[in-house]
Design a protein around this motif. Structure first.
Motif, PDB file in Angstrom:
ATOM      1  N   ASN A 153       0.914  -1.249  -0.061  1.00  0.00           N
ATOM      2  CA  ASN A 153      -0.083   0.154   0.061  1.00  0.00           C
ATOM      3  C   ASN A 153       0.891   1.298   0.088  1.00  0.00           C
ATOM      4  N   LEU A 154       1.844   1.313   0.775  1.00  0.00           N
ATOM      5  CA  LEU A 154       2.613   2.475   0.798  1.00  0.00           C
ATOM      6  C   LEU A 154       3.395   2.628  -0.543  1.00  0.00           C
ATOM      7  N   LEU A 155       3.807   1.632  -1.271  1.00  0.00           N
ATOM      8  CA  LEU A 155       4.295   1.842  -2.777  1.00  0.00           C
ATOM      9  C   LEU A 155       3.381   2.380  -3.587  1.00  0.00           C
ATOM     10  N   ASP A 156       2.087   1.703  -3.469  1.00  0.00           N
ATOM     11  CA  ASP A 156       0.934   2.216  -4.284  1.00  0.00           C
ATOM     12  C   ASP A 156       0.311   3.582  -4.072  1.00  0.00           C
ATOM     13  N   ALA A 157       0.842   4.429  -2.805  1.00  0.00           N
ATOM     14  CA  ALA A 157       0.238   5.573  -2.474  1.00  0.00           C
ATOM     15  C   ALA A 157       1.073   6.579  -3.494  1.00  0.00           C
ATOM     16  N   GLY A 158       2.346   6.105  -3.964  1.00  0.00           N
ATOM     17  CA  GLY A 158       2.857   6.792  -4.907  1.00  0.00           C
ATOM     18  C   GLY A 158       3.904   8.020  -4.525  1.00  0.00           C
ATOM     19  N   THR A 159       4.078   8.110  -3.221  1.00  0.00           N
ATOM     20  CA  THR A 159       4.755   9.261  -2.668  1.00  0.00           C
ATOM     21  C   THR A 159       6.059   9.139  -2.679  1.00  0.00           C
ATOM     22  N   SER A 160       6.956  10.116  -2.949  1.00  0.00           N
ATOM     23  CA  SER A 160       8.441  10.111  -3.035  1.00  0.00           C
ATOM     24  C   SER A 160       8.930   9.586  -1.543  1.00  0.00           C
ATOM     25  N   ALA A 161       8.562   9.925  -0.538  1.00  0.00           N
ATOM     26  CA  ALA A 161       8.950   9.657   0.926  1.00  0.00           C
ATOM     27  C   ALA A 161       7.656   8.788   1.882  1.00  0.00           C
ATOM     28  N   VAL A 162       8.186   7.778   2.330  1.00  0.00           N
ATOM     29  CA  VAL A 162       7.431   7.130   3.103  1.00  0.00           C
ATOM     30  C   VAL A 162       7.866   7.180   4.659  1.00  0.00           C
ATOM     31  N   CYS A 163       7.016   7.063   5.739  1.00  0.00           N
ATOM     32  CA  CYS A 163       7.571   7.253   7.064  1.00  0.00           C
ATOM     33  C   CYS A 163       6.752   5.695   7.571  1.00  0.00           C
ATOM     34  N   ILE A 164       7.504   4.955   8.097  1.00  0.00           N
ATOM     35  CA  ILE A 164       7.090   3.689   8.578  1.00  0.00           C
ATOM     36  C   ILE A 164       7.360   3.605  10.378  1.00  0.00           C
ATOM     37  N   VAL A 165       6.350   3.147  10.944  1.00  0.00           N
ATOM     38  CA  VAL A 165       6.558   2.969  12.278  1.00  0.00           C
ATOM     39  C   VAL A 165       7.014   1.554  12.504  1.00  0.00           C
ATOM     40  N   ALA A 166       8.157   1.509  13.476  1.00  0.00           N
ATOM     41  CA  ALA A 166       9.062   0.409  13.886  1.00  0.00           C
ATOM     42  C   ALA A 166       9.033   0.289  15.514  1.00  0.00           C
ATOM     43  N   LYS A 167       8.919  -0.869  15.870  1.00  0.00           N
ATOM     44  CA  LYS A 167       9.088  -1.403  17.269  1.00  0.00           C
ATOM     45  C   LYS A 167      10.638  -1.236  17.620  1.00  0.00           C
ATOM     46  N   SER A 168      10.982  -0.149  18.562  1.00  0.00           N
ATOM     47  CA  SER A 168      12.076  -0.058  19.108  1.00  0.00           C
ATOM     48  C   SER A 168      12.528  -0.346  20.662  1.00  0.00           C
ATOM     49  N   MET A 197      10.437   5.539  15.273  1.00  0.00           N
ATOM     50  CA  MET A 197      10.775   4.523  16.621  1.00  0.00           C
ATOM     51  C   MET A 197       9.637   4.804  17.579  1.00  0.00           C
ATOM     52  N   GLU A 198       8.881   3.669  17.379  1.00  0.00           N
ATOM     53  CA  GLU A 198       7.566   3.681  18.688  1.00  0.00           C
ATOM     54  C   GLU A 198       8.137   3.253  19.964  1.00  0.00           C
ATOM     55  N   HIS A 199       7.582   3.904  20.945  1.00  0.00           N
ATOM     56  CA  HIS A 199       7.983   3.689  22.302  1.00  0.00           C
ATOM     57  C   HIS A 199       9.399   3.618  22.672  1.00  0.00           C
ATOM     58  N   PHE A 200      10.220   4.531  21.807  1.00  0.00           N
ATOM     59  CA  PHE A 200      11.673   4.663  22.096  1.00  0.00           C
ATOM     60  C   PHE A 200      12.062   5.110  23.440  1.00  0.00           C
ATOM     61  N   PHE A 201      11.520   6.059  23.979  1.00  0.00           N
ATOM     62  CA  PHE A 201      12.313   6.403  25.348  1.00  0.00           C
ATOM     63  C   PHE A 201      11.911   5.318  26.203  1.00  0.00           C
ATOM     64  N   PRO A 222      18.933  -0.298  26.589  1.00  0.00           N
ATOM     65  CA  PRO A 222      19.241   0.368  25.453  1.00  0.00           C
ATOM     66  C   PRO A 222      20.050   0.041  24.341  1.00  0.00           C
ATOM     67  N   GLU A 223      20.549  -1.245  24.800  1.00  0.00           N
ATOM     68  CA  GLU A 223      21.305  -2.080  23.646  1.00  0.00           C
ATOM     69  C   GLU A 223      20.293  -2.438  22.410  1.00  0.00           C
ATOM     70  N   PHE A 224      19.377  -2.861  22.633  1.00  0.00           N
ATOM     71  CA  PHE A 224      18.153  -3.121  21.710  1.00  0.00           C
ATOM     72  C   PHE A 224      17.847  -1.844  20.995  1.00  0.00           C
ATOM     73  N   SER A 225      17.451  -1.034  21.725  1.00  0.00           N
ATOM     74  CA  SER A 225      16.698   0.359  21.034  1.00  0.00           C
ATOM     75  C   SER A 225      18.107   0.857  19.968  1.00  0.00           C
ATOM     76  N   LEU A 284      12.461   9.700  17.060  1.00  0.00           N
ATOM     77  CA  LEU A 284      12.281   8.935  18.488  1.00  0.00           C
ATOM     78  C   LEU A 284      10.992   9.322  18.817  1.00  0.00           C
ATOM     79  N   CYS A 285      10.149   8.366  19.349  1.00  0.00           N
ATOM     80  CA  CYS A 285       8.765   8.768  19.645  1.00  0.00           C
ATOM     81  C   CYS A 285       8.617   8.557  21.064  1.00  0.00           C
ATOM     82  N   ASP A 286       7.965   9.432  21.816  1.00  0.00           N
ATOM     83  CA  ASP A 286       7.681   9.306  23.181  1.00  0.00           C
ATOM     84  C   ASP A 286       5.989   8.812  23.163  1.00  0.00           C
ATOM     85  N   THR A 287       5.793   7.664  22.556  1.00  0.00           N
ATOM     86  CA  THR A 287       4.418   7.102  22.406  1.00  0.00           C
ATOM     87  C   THR A 287       3.516   7.324  23.294  1.00  0.00           C
ATOM     88  N   ASN A 288       3.863   7.094  24.537  1.00  0.00           N
ATOM     89  CA  ASN A 288       2.820   7.175  25.640  1.00  0.00           C
ATOM     90  C   ASN A 288       2.856   8.260  26.496  1.00  0.00           C
TER      91      ASN A 288
END
Ligand SMILES: [Zn+2]
Length: 524
Positions: free
Chosen positions: A93-108, A146-150, A157-160, A177-181
């Motif tokens: 779907n991200l590719l189909d949107a046809g935008t030059s930039a994409v932002c993806i959320v990742a578990k960090s 980077m979801e829930h980064f802080f 921290p090693e995994f982050s 870096l996301c302060d999701t909560n």
């Protein structure tokens, strides 16, 4: 270090998570245009393919949006655990949107990988690496939220760091870096962003994405910039779920007017207030009058000793020039007002007033406030009163009569009908309209009557109707004060009506509201 800070607006995703807020495809296109007019670098359009409305939005955005400063971004997530990138519907779907930039959320955060995803840390890092590589392979600029980064960093921290490296090594341009909560505090954010900056700052742009659950989202975003972040995500007016997202209408001027950062192109800061109000209007959410920089009270001064001092040295009482963000100084006037305040307000409105007229205004204010008027809250009515004292009379229309009938029939709900007889020049109009209540019915009847002569009325609508009973001791015999707020999408104004009869009070406020709106209609 570079002093440019990119602004990434998420109003079209996070901002629409607010309870009671919804937007049509048309609304979203208008919001994107406003954000581009303001000059942000990135506009996130939401999740493509999440539902038919979003599919239509991305298709129309590609065809119709003519962005000059902003890059339009589609939002999605990394591939699923143990899935394949080229079979992943979200990435497709991200590719189909046809935008030059994409932002993806990742578990960090370790906790979210092992508990929420129920997978291993190796797989958690691989999901990020594979997804970035896949999108880069299709020539997309990739930003990773980077979801829930802080929270994750405090725990492991090693995994982050591993999550960050996975994105950077595969060619992500930004790690955000996301302060999701939304639970972090400024000193923690500054400390952690500093560590991240020391680790990967040379290879990637560090971004910050804060939520306002501690009331610190603006402060946290600024702390991140101090520690090296050069990309700030947030929403105009701080719209967002729960307590909201980081408010860009505060962050942008804080960074650019108070520090040496550059967030917007030259000459755009002056558009902040108008864009903030237009977006609020589109989403039917009035801007908080006390919002920093852009609220209608942000540069309001109440009468008193203070006011004559402001006349002498305006900047001694304002932390920045209101004009720098497109707002204006407002002098709030009440019966306490002295001559200096009235004179200043008159100058502000461009009215010539001699001493006798100023005295007349002061007498009128005292008498009307004694009757229950409250002009501090009704700037538009004050302006009309002052204009009338200076000899002005509006010629938009003349009311011959107005009548409201409310019926209760045992077989059906209450019905309300209003008839307005009105003259515009030599033309007489008689219009009857139904409404869900008396105020709605008289509003519709008056509009129907004069709409043809004043097409601008179509842009004006009521945003708030407040009724207050004064002198409650008299129960139903008490005096009613009505405050009516209206907007034409550019200006907001409030008028007042006072009467023992609630319909009369409403009618006075309504008539003044329409007159004010027509008086300030943009030149055609
Ligand atoms: Zn968010």
């Amino acid at each position: 270090m570079d002093n440019r800070v990119e602004i990434f607006d998420t109003t079209l995703r996070d901002g629409l998570q607010v309870e009671g807020v919804s937007a049509t495809v048309e609304d979203k296109l208008r919001i994107a245009e406003q954000l581009d007019y303001l000059g942000v670098q990135f506009i996130e359009g939401g999740w493509p393919g999440a539902n038919p409305k979003d599919i239509e939005f991305f298709a129309r955005a590609a065809r119709e949006l003519d962005l000059t400063t902003a890059t339009f971004v589609a939002f999605g997530s990394t591939r699923r655990p143990r899935g394949k990138v080229d079979e992943d519907p979200t990435l497709q779907n991200l590719l189909d949107a046809g935008t030059s930039a994409v932002c993806i959320v990742a578990k960090s955060s370790q906790y979210h990988v092992t508990e929420a995803l129920q997978t291993t840390l190796d797989e958690g890092a691989a999901m990020i690496a594979d997804s970035v590589e896949f999108l880069r392979g299709h020539d997309r600029q990739v930003l990773v939220d980077m979801e829930h980064f802080f929270d994750g960093f405090k725990e492991n921290p090693e995994f982050s760091f591993r999550a960050l490296e996975a994105a950077v090594l595969k060619g992500a341009t930004h790690v955000v870096l996301c302060d999701t909560n939304g639970g972090s505090l400024p000193h923690e954010v500054e400390e952690i962003v500093g560590q991240v900056n020391a680790h990967v700052g040379g290879d990637v742009t560090i971004g910050i994405h804060c939520h306002d659950d501690t009331g610190c989202a603006v402060a946290n975003s600024m702390a991140a910039v101090r520690a090296g972040a050069r990309h700030v995500q947030g929403t105009l007016n701080g719209l967002g779920e729960r307590t909201g997202n980081a408010n860009l209408t505060s962050i942008i001027p804080n960074l650019q007017l108070k520090q040496d950062y550059v967030c917007l192109p030259e000459g755009r800061m002056e558009r902040l207030t108008i864009v903030s109000h237009r977006i609020a209007e589109t989403l039917n959410r009035a801007v908080n009058p006390q919002a920093p920089y852009v609220g209608s009270s942000a540069f309001a001064h109440k009468a008193g000793l203070h006011v004559s001092a402001i006349v002498r040295a305006k900047d001694a009482y304002e932390h920045v020039s209101p004009e720098s963000v497109g707002n204006t100084t407002r002098f709030v006037v009440s019966e306490m007002a002295g001559r200096a305040t009235i004179q200043m307000k008159a100058d502000d409105l461009g009215l010539q007033m001699d001493g006798a007229v100023v005295n007349q205004v002061i007498d009128d204010l005292k008498r009307l406030e004694h009757e229950g008027y409250h002009f501090e809250a009704a700037d538009a009515s004050l302006e009309l009163l002052m204009r009338r004292a200076a000899g002005w009379a509006h010629e938009f229309f003349r009311i011959e009569s107005m009548r409201v009938i409310t019926d209760e029939l045992s077989s059906s709900p209450f019905t309300t009908e209003a008839t307005v007889k009105v003259w515009v020049g030599d033309e007489r109009y008689v219009c009857t309209s139904e409404g869900n209540g008396p105020v709605n019915a008289i509003d519709r009847a008056l509009r129907a009557a004069i709409q043809q002569a004043y097409p601008h009325l179509a842009n004006i609508h009521l945003t708030d109707y407040k009724v207050r009973i004064l002198d409650g001791g008299q129960a139903t015999g008490a005096v009613t004060r009505v405050l009516l707020s209206a907007t034409d999408g550019e200006n907001d104004w409030t008028t007042i009506g006072v009467s023992p009869n609630i319909i009369e009070a409403s009618w006075r406020a309504l008539e003044e509201s329409v007159v004010y709106g027509l008086l300030h209609a943009p030149a055609a």
